[in-house]
Design a protein around this motif. Sequence first.
Motif, mmCIF file in Angstrom:
data_model
loop_
_atom_site.group_PDB
_atom_site.id
_atom_site.type_symbol
_atom_site.label_atom_id
_atom_site.label_comp_id
_atom_site.label_asym_id
_atom_site.label_seq_id
_atom_site.Cartn_x
_atom_site.Cartn_y
_atom_site.Cartn_z
ATOM 1 N N ASP A 1 0.786 -1.324 -0.028
ATOM 2 C CA ASP A 1 -0.041 0.432 -0.175
ATOM 3 C C ASP A 1 0.121 1.319 -0.163
ATOM 4 O O ASP A 1 0.509 2.396 -0.725
ATOM 5 C CB ASP A 1 -0.879 -0.171 1.022
ATOM 6 C CG ASP A 1 -1.213 1.094 1.097
ATOM 7 O OD1 ASP A 1 -2.571 1.086 0.316
ATOM 8 O OD2 ASP A 1 -1.678 1.929 1.975
ATOM 9 N N GLN A 2 1.902 1.440 0.896
ATOM 10 C CA GLN A 2 2.587 1.987 0.705
ATOM 11 C C GLN A 2 3.614 2.711 -0.558
ATOM 12 O O GLN A 2 3.814 3.450 -0.702
ATOM 13 C CB GLN A 2 4.349 2.427 1.393
ATOM 14 C CG GLN A 2 3.729 2.145 3.521
ATOM 15 C CD GLN A 2 4.528 2.422 3.750
ATOM 16 O OE1 GLN A 2 5.299 1.974 3.807
ATOM 17 N NE2 GLN A 2 4.121 1.986 5.881
ATOM 18 N N ASP A 3 3.213 1.415 -1.554
ATOM 19 C CA ASP A 3 3.921 1.599 -2.867
ATOM 20 C C ASP A 3 3.367 1.754 -4.005
ATOM 21 O O ASP A 3 3.566 1.969 -5.027
ATOM 22 C CB ASP A 3 4.958 0.729 -3.222
ATOM 23 C CG ASP A 3 6.668 0.407 -2.273
ATOM 24 O OD1 ASP A 3 6.805 1.416 -1.929
ATOM 25 O OD2 ASP A 3 7.330 -0.730 -2.331
ATOM 26 N N GLY A 4 1.822 1.883 -3.616
ATOM 27 C CA GLY A 4 1.054 2.464 -3.994
ATOM 28 C C GLY A 4 0.545 0.885 -4.498
ATOM 29 O O GLY A 4 -0.455 1.427 -5.975
ATOM 30 N N GLY A 5 0.413 -0.486 -4.121
ATOM 31 C CA GLY A 5 -0.068 -1.340 -5.080
ATOM 32 C C GLY A 5 -0.969 -2.179 -3.913
ATOM 33 O O GLY A 5 -1.352 -1.571 -2.745
ATOM 34 N N GLY A 6 -1.044 -3.115 -4.510
ATOM 35 C CA GLY A 6 -1.957 -4.411 -3.401
ATOM 36 C C GLY A 6 -1.918 -5.617 -3.417
ATOM 37 O O GLY A 6 -0.754 -5.811 -5.195
ATOM 38 N N LEU A 7 -2.995 -6.929 -3.238
ATOM 39 C CA LEU A 7 -2.322 -7.915 -3.227
ATOM 40 C C LEU A 7 -3.291 -8.579 -3.397
ATOM 41 O O LEU A 7 -4.178 -8.396 -1.980
ATOM 42 C CB LEU A 7 -1.007 -8.713 -2.552
ATOM 43 C CG LEU A 7 -1.325 -10.422 -2.867
ATOM 44 C CD1 LEU A 7 -0.271 -10.028 -4.189
ATOM 45 C CD2 LEU A 7 -0.327 -10.599 -1.742
ATOM 46 N N ASP A 8 -3.831 -9.246 -3.916
ATOM 47 C CA ASP A 8 -5.724 -10.131 -4.489
ATOM 48 C C ASP A 8 -4.241 -11.648 -4.318
ATOM 49 O O ASP A 8 -4.505 -11.769 -4.959
ATOM 50 C CB ASP A 8 -6.262 -10.137 -5.006
ATOM 51 C CG ASP A 8 -7.322 -9.189 -5.238
ATOM 52 O OD1 ASP A 8 -6.616 -8.637 -3.813
ATOM 53 O OD2 ASP A 8 -7.990 -8.146 -5.914
ATOM 54 N N VAL A 9 -5.839 -12.346 -3.515
ATOM 55 C CA VAL A 9 -5.501 -13.864 -3.798
ATOM 56 C C VAL A 9 -6.196 -14.382 -4.912
ATOM 57 O O VAL A 9 -7.478 -13.730 -4.549
ATOM 58 C CB VAL A 9 -5.763 -14.467 -2.276
ATOM 59 C CG1 VAL A 9 -5.902 -16.432 -2.498
ATOM 60 C CG2 VAL A 9 -4.318 -14.457 -1.424
ATOM 61 N N VAL A 10 -5.772 -15.042 -5.525
ATOM 62 C CA VAL A 10 -7.677 -15.924 -6.383
ATOM 63 C C VAL A 10 -7.199 -17.663 -6.381
ATOM 64 O O VAL A 10 -8.811 -17.498 -6.393
ATOM 65 C CB VAL A 10 -6.386 -15.609 -8.094
ATOM 66 C CG1 VAL A 10 -7.196 -15.620 -8.916
ATOM 67 C CG2 VAL A 10 -5.853 -13.804 -8.001
ATOM 68 N N LYS A 11 -5.916 -18.266 -6.165
ATOM 69 C CA LYS A 11 -6.173 -19.140 -6.122
ATOM 70 C C LYS A 11 -5.690 -19.798 -5.040
ATOM 71 O O LYS A 11 -4.620 -19.646 -4.694
ATOM 72 C CB LYS A 11 -6.612 -19.924 -7.079
ATOM 73 C CG LYS A 11 -7.266 -21.634 -7.132
ATOM 74 C CD LYS A 11 -7.253 -21.998 -8.840
ATOM 75 C CE LYS A 11 -5.645 -22.303 -9.554
ATOM 76 N NZ LYS A 11 -5.386 -22.754 -10.572
#
Length: 202
Positions: free
Chosen positions: A146-156
Amino acid sequence: MPNVTAVMSTPNPLANKFMLDAPLYTGAPRHFSAGVPVVGDTLGESLLAVPGVVDIYCTGGFITITRDPGTPWSAIEPAVTELIEGHKARRVIGIANPAGPGGAAGAASGAAEATGEEAVEVEADDAELLMRINQILDEHIRPFLDQDGGGLDVVKLKEFTLTVRYKGACGGCPSSSTGTLFAINNLLQSYVDDRLLVEPIY
């Protein structure tokens, strides 16, 4: 309506963070990409219409814009800033508590719904393991992305292989497919299960 207080670079040379002095969105981040229909979000639709904008990641404190390599920031920043500062939200966008009904799999699909993308149910063969993984990601990984302007989703999650998708500045960032992925893999093997293997999709 919010003002853009600064435009900050990120580890991804094609993505910049537009810092806000007031939130445009509440709840979970929202994610929009070129070629994917935007439903119910006039700002997301307007930003994607700016020539050269290919991806948008929106949180309460900033909006990350990813550009096409052929379009300079000088052609994008003024238009994006004007759209953000001139935007009047018709309503506050609220996001349901991802810890609500549906358990761990429900939490993951709730996060997908919050991004502005079409809801995708996370395929998981072990709901308890998925819940532990998301807890570690929430505590140790997502705040730094988040600090770097991004994110992460778990898909599977299938047979100890965890498929993830990077968002915002992290999508397409060179370090996300090397150092960041290596760190996530090591962290989950150390804190959750040493059989886990993390692989990204973009």
